[in-house]
Design an enzyme around this catalytic site. Structure first.
Site, PDB file in Angstrom:
ATOM      1  N   ASP A  10       0.834  -1.209   0.000  1.00  0.00           N
ATOM      2  CA  ASP A  10       0.000   0.000   0.000  1.00  0.00           C
ATOM      3  C   ASP A  10       0.869   1.261   0.000  1.00  0.00           C
ATOM      4  O   ASP A  10       1.992   1.253   0.501  1.00  0.00           O
ATOM      5  CB  ASP A  10      -0.909  -0.027   1.242  1.00  0.00           C
ATOM      6  CG  ASP A  10      -2.071   0.944   1.127  1.00  0.00           C
ATOM      7  OD1 ASP A  10      -2.374   1.370  -0.005  1.00  0.00           O
ATOM      8  OD2 ASP A  10      -2.661   1.290   2.165  1.00  0.00           O
ATOM      9  N   ASN A  24       1.190   3.466  -2.887  1.00  0.00           N
ATOM     10  CA  ASN A  24       1.700   3.914  -4.191  1.00  0.00           C
ATOM     11  C   ASN A  24       1.192   5.317  -4.545  1.00  0.00           C
ATOM     12  O   ASN A  24       1.948   6.162  -5.040  1.00  0.00           O
ATOM     13  CB  ASN A  24       1.251   2.959  -5.303  1.00  0.00           C
ATOM     14  CG  ASN A  24       1.824   1.569  -5.157  1.00  0.00           C
ATOM     15  OD1 ASN A  24       2.673   1.336  -4.305  1.00  0.00           O
ATOM     16  ND2 ASN A  24       1.366   0.641  -5.982  1.00  0.00           N
ATOM     17  N   HIS A  68       2.233   3.509  -8.963  1.00  0.00           N
ATOM     18  CA  HIS A  68       2.071   2.072  -9.255  1.00  0.00           C
ATOM     19  C   HIS A  68       3.276   1.563 -10.049  1.00  0.00           C
ATOM     20  O   HIS A  68       3.783   0.473  -9.798  1.00  0.00           O
ATOM     21  CB  HIS A  68       0.781   1.828 -10.034  1.00  0.00           C
ATOM     22  CG  HIS A  68      -0.459   2.178  -9.263  1.00  0.00           C
ATOM     23  ND1 HIS A  68      -0.628   1.812  -7.947  1.00  0.00           N
ATOM     24  CD2 HIS A  68      -1.578   2.862  -9.618  1.00  0.00           C
ATOM     25  CE1 HIS A  68      -1.812   2.259  -7.525  1.00  0.00           C
ATOM     26  NE2 HIS A  68      -2.397   2.902  -8.515  1.00  0.00           N
ATOM     27  N   SER A  83      -7.638  -5.507  -5.109  1.00  0.00           N
ATOM     28  CA  SER A  83      -8.741  -6.053  -4.302  1.00  0.00           C
ATOM     29  C   SER A  83     -10.047  -5.985  -5.088  1.00  0.00           C
ATOM     30  O   SER A  83     -10.163  -5.226  -6.063  1.00  0.00           O
ATOM     31  CB  SER A  83      -8.877  -5.256  -2.998  1.00  0.00           C
ATOM     32  OG  SER A  83      -9.493  -4.004  -3.246  1.00  0.00           O
ATOM     33  N   GLU A 125     -12.479  -4.519  -4.168  1.00  0.00           N
ATOM     34  CA  GLU A 125     -12.975  -3.145  -3.980  1.00  0.00           C
ATOM     35  C   GLU A 125     -12.218  -2.127  -4.857  1.00  0.00           C
ATOM     36  O   GLU A 125     -12.680  -1.001  -5.029  1.00  0.00           O
ATOM     37  CB  GLU A 125     -12.845  -2.721  -2.503  1.00  0.00           C
ATOM     38  CG  GLU A 125     -13.881  -3.350  -1.581  1.00  0.00           C
ATOM     39  CD  GLU A 125     -13.500  -4.732  -1.072  1.00  0.00           C
ATOM     40  OE1 GLU A 125     -12.303  -5.080  -1.136  1.00  0.00           O
ATOM     41  OE2 GLU A 125     -14.396  -5.475  -0.627  1.00  0.00           O
ATOM     42  N   TRP A 170     -12.003  -1.864  -7.912  1.00  0.00           N
ATOM     43  CA  TRP A 170     -12.718  -1.456  -9.132  1.00  0.00           C
ATOM     44  C   TRP A 170     -13.375  -0.090  -8.951  1.00  0.00           C
ATOM     45  O   TRP A 170     -13.796   0.538  -9.927  1.00  0.00           O
ATOM     46  CB  TRP A 170     -13.810  -2.478  -9.477  1.00  0.00           C
ATOM     47  CG  TRP A 170     -13.300  -3.831  -9.878  1.00  0.00           C
ATOM     48  CD1 TRP A 170     -13.289  -4.943  -9.099  1.00  0.00           C
ATOM     49  CD2 TRP A 170     -12.746  -4.217 -11.147  1.00  0.00           C
ATOM     50  NE1 TRP A 170     -12.761  -6.002  -9.805  1.00  0.00           N
ATOM     51  CE2 TRP A 170     -12.421  -5.589 -11.062  1.00  0.00           C
ATOM     52  CE3 TRP A 170     -12.493  -3.555 -12.352  1.00  0.00           C
ATOM     53  CZ2 TRP A 170     -11.860  -6.307 -12.114  1.00  0.00           C
ATOM     54  CZ3 TRP A 170     -11.934  -4.264 -13.400  1.00  0.00           C
ATOM     55  CH2 TRP A 170     -11.621  -5.614 -13.282  1.00  0.00           C
ATOM     56  N   ARG A 206     -12.006   2.533  -8.284  1.00  0.00           N
ATOM     57  CA  ARG A 206     -11.078   3.604  -8.712  1.00  0.00           C
ATOM     58  C   ARG A 206     -11.346   4.007 -10.165  1.00  0.00           C
ATOM     59  O   ARG A 206     -11.988   3.269 -10.901  1.00  0.00           O
ATOM     60  CB  ARG A 206      -9.645   3.099  -8.555  1.00  0.00           C
ATOM     61  CG  ARG A 206      -9.350   2.788  -7.096  1.00  0.00           C
ATOM     62  CD  ARG A 206      -7.915   2.388  -6.902  1.00  0.00           C
ATOM     63  NE  ARG A 206      -7.679   2.126  -5.497  1.00  0.00           N
ATOM     64  CZ  ARG A 206      -6.484   2.134  -4.930  1.00  0.00           C
ATOM     65  NH1 ARG A 206      -5.413   2.395  -5.666  1.00  0.00           N
ATOM     66  NH2 ARG A 206      -6.358   1.884  -3.656  1.00  0.00           N
ATOM     67  N   LEU A 257      10.389 -20.947  -4.327  1.00  0.00           N
ATOM     68  CA  LEU A 257       9.384 -20.055  -3.735  1.00  0.00           C
ATOM     69  C   LEU A 257       8.073 -20.082  -4.536  1.00  0.00           C
ATOM     70  O   LEU A 257       8.102 -20.027  -5.765  1.00  0.00           O
ATOM     71  CB  LEU A 257       9.952 -18.621  -3.726  1.00  0.00           C
ATOM     72  CG  LEU A 257       9.019 -17.505  -3.281  1.00  0.00           C
ATOM     73  CD1 LEU A 257       8.736 -17.605  -1.788  1.00  0.00           C
ATOM     74  CD2 LEU A 257       9.626 -16.136  -3.612  1.00  0.00           C
ATOM     75  N   SER A 301      -8.118  -4.550   5.200  1.00  0.00           N
ATOM     76  CA  SER A 301      -8.681  -4.301   3.870  1.00  0.00           C
ATOM     77  C   SER A 301      -9.056  -5.595   3.129  1.00  0.00           C
ATOM     78  O   SER A 301      -8.717  -5.762   1.947  1.00  0.00           O
ATOM     79  CB  SER A 301      -7.720  -3.445   3.036  1.00  0.00           C
ATOM     80  OG  SER A 301      -7.449  -2.217   3.670  1.00  0.00           O
ATOM     81  N   GLU A 339       1.432 -12.978  12.578  1.00  0.00           N
ATOM     82  CA  GLU A 339       2.020 -11.825  13.269  1.00  0.00           C
ATOM     83  C   GLU A 339       1.898 -10.623  12.336  1.00  0.00           C
ATOM     84  O   GLU A 339       2.259 -10.695  11.157  1.00  0.00           O
ATOM     85  CB  GLU A 339       3.496 -12.097  13.588  1.00  0.00           C
ATOM     86  CG  GLU A 339       3.699 -13.204  14.590  1.00  0.00           C
ATOM     87  CD  GLU A 339       3.060 -12.909  15.951  1.00  0.00           C
ATOM     88  OE1 GLU A 339       3.056 -11.743  16.379  1.00  0.00           O
ATOM     89  OE2 GLU A 339       2.557 -13.866  16.574  1.00  0.00           O
TER      90      GLU A 339
HETATM   91  C1  IPE Z   1      -5.447  -2.708  -0.164  1.00  0.00           C
HETATM   92  O1  IPE Z   1      -5.119  -1.386  -0.303  1.00  0.00           O
HETATM   93  C2  IPE Z   1      -5.434  -3.397  -1.496  1.00  0.00           C
HETATM   94  C3  IPE Z   1      -4.117  -3.596  -2.104  1.00  0.00           C
HETATM   95  C4  IPE Z   1      -2.980  -3.256  -1.580  1.00  0.00           C
HETATM   96  C5  IPE Z   1      -4.140  -4.212  -3.403  1.00  0.00           C
HETATM   97  P1  IPE Z   1      -6.243  -0.248  -0.484  1.00  0.00           P
HETATM   98  O2  IPE Z   1      -5.521   1.025  -0.657  1.00  0.00           O
HETATM   99  O3  IPE Z   1      -7.192  -0.638  -1.564  1.00  0.00           O
HETATM  100  O4  IPE Z   1      -7.017  -0.329   0.894  1.00  0.00           O
HETATM  101  P2  IPE Z   1      -7.806   0.799   1.706  1.00  0.00           P
HETATM  102  O5  IPE Z   1      -8.794   1.412   0.756  1.00  0.00           O
HETATM  103  O6  IPE Z   1      -6.795   1.787   2.172  1.00  0.00           O
HETATM  104  O7  IPE Z   1      -8.434   0.066   2.842  1.00  0.00           O
HETATM  105  C1  IPE Z   2      -1.598   0.242  -3.328  1.00  0.00           C
HETATM  106  O1  IPE Z   2      -1.372   1.604  -3.379  1.00  0.00           O
HETATM  107  C2  IPE Z   2      -1.786  -0.358  -4.686  1.00  0.00           C
HETATM  108  C3  IPE Z   2      -3.164  -0.802  -4.977  1.00  0.00           C
HETATM  109  C4  IPE Z   2      -4.171  -0.758  -4.163  1.00  0.00           C
HETATM  110  C5  IPE Z   2      -3.392  -1.313  -6.313  1.00  0.00           C
HETATM  111  P1  IPE Z   2      -2.582   2.644  -3.365  1.00  0.00           P
HETATM  112  O2  IPE Z   2      -2.944   2.945  -4.785  1.00  0.00           O
HETATM  113  O3  IPE Z   2      -3.695   2.163  -2.535  1.00  0.00           O
HETATM  114  O4  IPE Z   2      -1.882   3.900  -2.725  1.00  0.00           O
HETATM  115  P2  IPE Z   2      -2.502   4.905  -1.645  1.00  0.00           P
HETATM  116  O5  IPE Z   2      -3.010   4.068  -0.514  1.00  0.00           O
HETATM  117  O6  IPE Z   2      -3.603   5.638  -2.336  1.00  0.00           O
HETATM  118  O7  IPE Z   2      -1.356   5.776  -1.258  1.00  0.00           O
HETATM  119 MG    MG Z   3      -4.129   2.384  -0.581  1.00  0.00          MG
END
Ligand code: IPE
Ligand code: IPE
Ligand code: MG
Length: 281
Positions: free
Chosen positions: A35, A37, A52, A80, A82, A84, A86, A146, A212, A223
């Protein structure tokens, strides 16, 4: 583990970290919520998709370090159910980057005996992405090093629902539906991750203290390790630090740690005095 020490020479900045890791207590399965990016890009006044793109390097280095450490399974949360929500252009860029990663990394994965697996509702992916993902999974299916699980269009609740439906379908087929009983074992063996041990260590970057919808069933006793580092900045040192922190944890699984238990009778004399006092009250 030896392979890690081969890659980290004395004098290298990660040498001491690598030396401190106990090879006998490695997590078998590491799961990562990659998370931050978008925030990484925002701080540089760049579009979110630049974040990304910058996230690919850490994926590469994390896969390599896990392979060198001798970790058995690495599960990466890439998209995730969820996500979609975006903007379409951001989602499309994520698919483009996934295809780029697969194309770019396949030779390296093969060379290092790494097996790819995809987990999630893959039927909803754009057909071309699905084809290339299937091809990568197929091409690496005989590898025995792996295992990298890419969680794509993944949701922990969706996974549990899919597992229960798979059990019901099977029971309908073999005629056992009227006497069907579901237990923890039947669910665990019907999850997308059926062949994997549960994660020992769950890492989340970017400081968010939430799950999430990731691996809800499997992380029962994982952990948790949250770092403020944003995913594009996540280095080998960050991963080694997480493993070191994991090795300091006392995993009790609801029981007692070595320190809180007396080997002969499982309790301390202070415990016994209290029990006696309660009995006579
Ligand atoms: C969780 O991150 C999903 C991925 C890292 C792929 P999100 O950025 O989508 O989660 P929330 O919205 O902060 O909970
Ligand atoms: C995680 O980074 C990557 C995906 C969820 C695909 P984010 O895009 O959620 O980055 P933030 O949380 O908005 O900084
Ligand atoms: Mg995020």
């Amino acid at each position: 583990m030896k392979a890690l020490l081969d890659a980290v020479q004395p004098g290298d900045k990660d040498w001491e970290l690598a030396q401190s890791i106990d090879p006998a207590r490695l997590p078998a399965h590491i799961a990562i919520i990659m998370d931050g990016n978008g925030r990484w890009a925002g701080r540089r006044r760049l579009p979110r998709v630049a974040g990304h793109q910058a996230g690919i390097g850490p994926v590469r280095s994390t896969v390599e370090t896990c392979a060198r450490l001798g970790v058995k399974v690495l599960t990466l949360y890439a998209f995730s159910v969820e996500n979609w929500k975006r903007p379409r252009t951001e989602v499309e860029t994520l698919w483009r980057l996934l295809r780029y990663y697969l194309k770019q990394e396949l030779p390296e994965l093969q060379k290092n005996d790494i097996r790819l697996q995809a987990i999630g509702r893959l039927d909803a992916l754009p057909p071309q992405v699905r084809r290339e993902l299937d091809a990568g999974v197929e091409a690496t299916s005989a590898n025995r090093g792996l295992l990298v699980n890419l969680a794509i269009n993944y949701g922990g609740r969706a996974e549990i629902v899919d597992a229960v439906n798979a059990i019901l379908d099977m029971a309908r087929l073999d005629g056992s539906i009227s006497s069907l009983k579901i237990d923890e074992d039947s669910i665990a063996t019907s999850l997308y991750t059926a062949s994997c041990p549960d994660p020992d260590l769950l890492i989340r970057t970017s400081g968010e203290m939430r799950i999430s919808n990731f691996l809800l069933w499997q992380i029962a006793y994982a952990e948790l390790y949250v770092t403020e580092t944003l995913w594009p900045d996540f280095t080998r040192a960050d991963l080694l630090q997480a493993v070191l922190e994991y090795q300091k944890r006392d995993r009790r699984y609801g029981g007692l740690s070595g320190a809180g238990r007396r080997p002969a009778d499982g309790g301390s004399s202070a415990d016994e005095n209290l029990i006696e006092a309660l009995r006579s009250s």
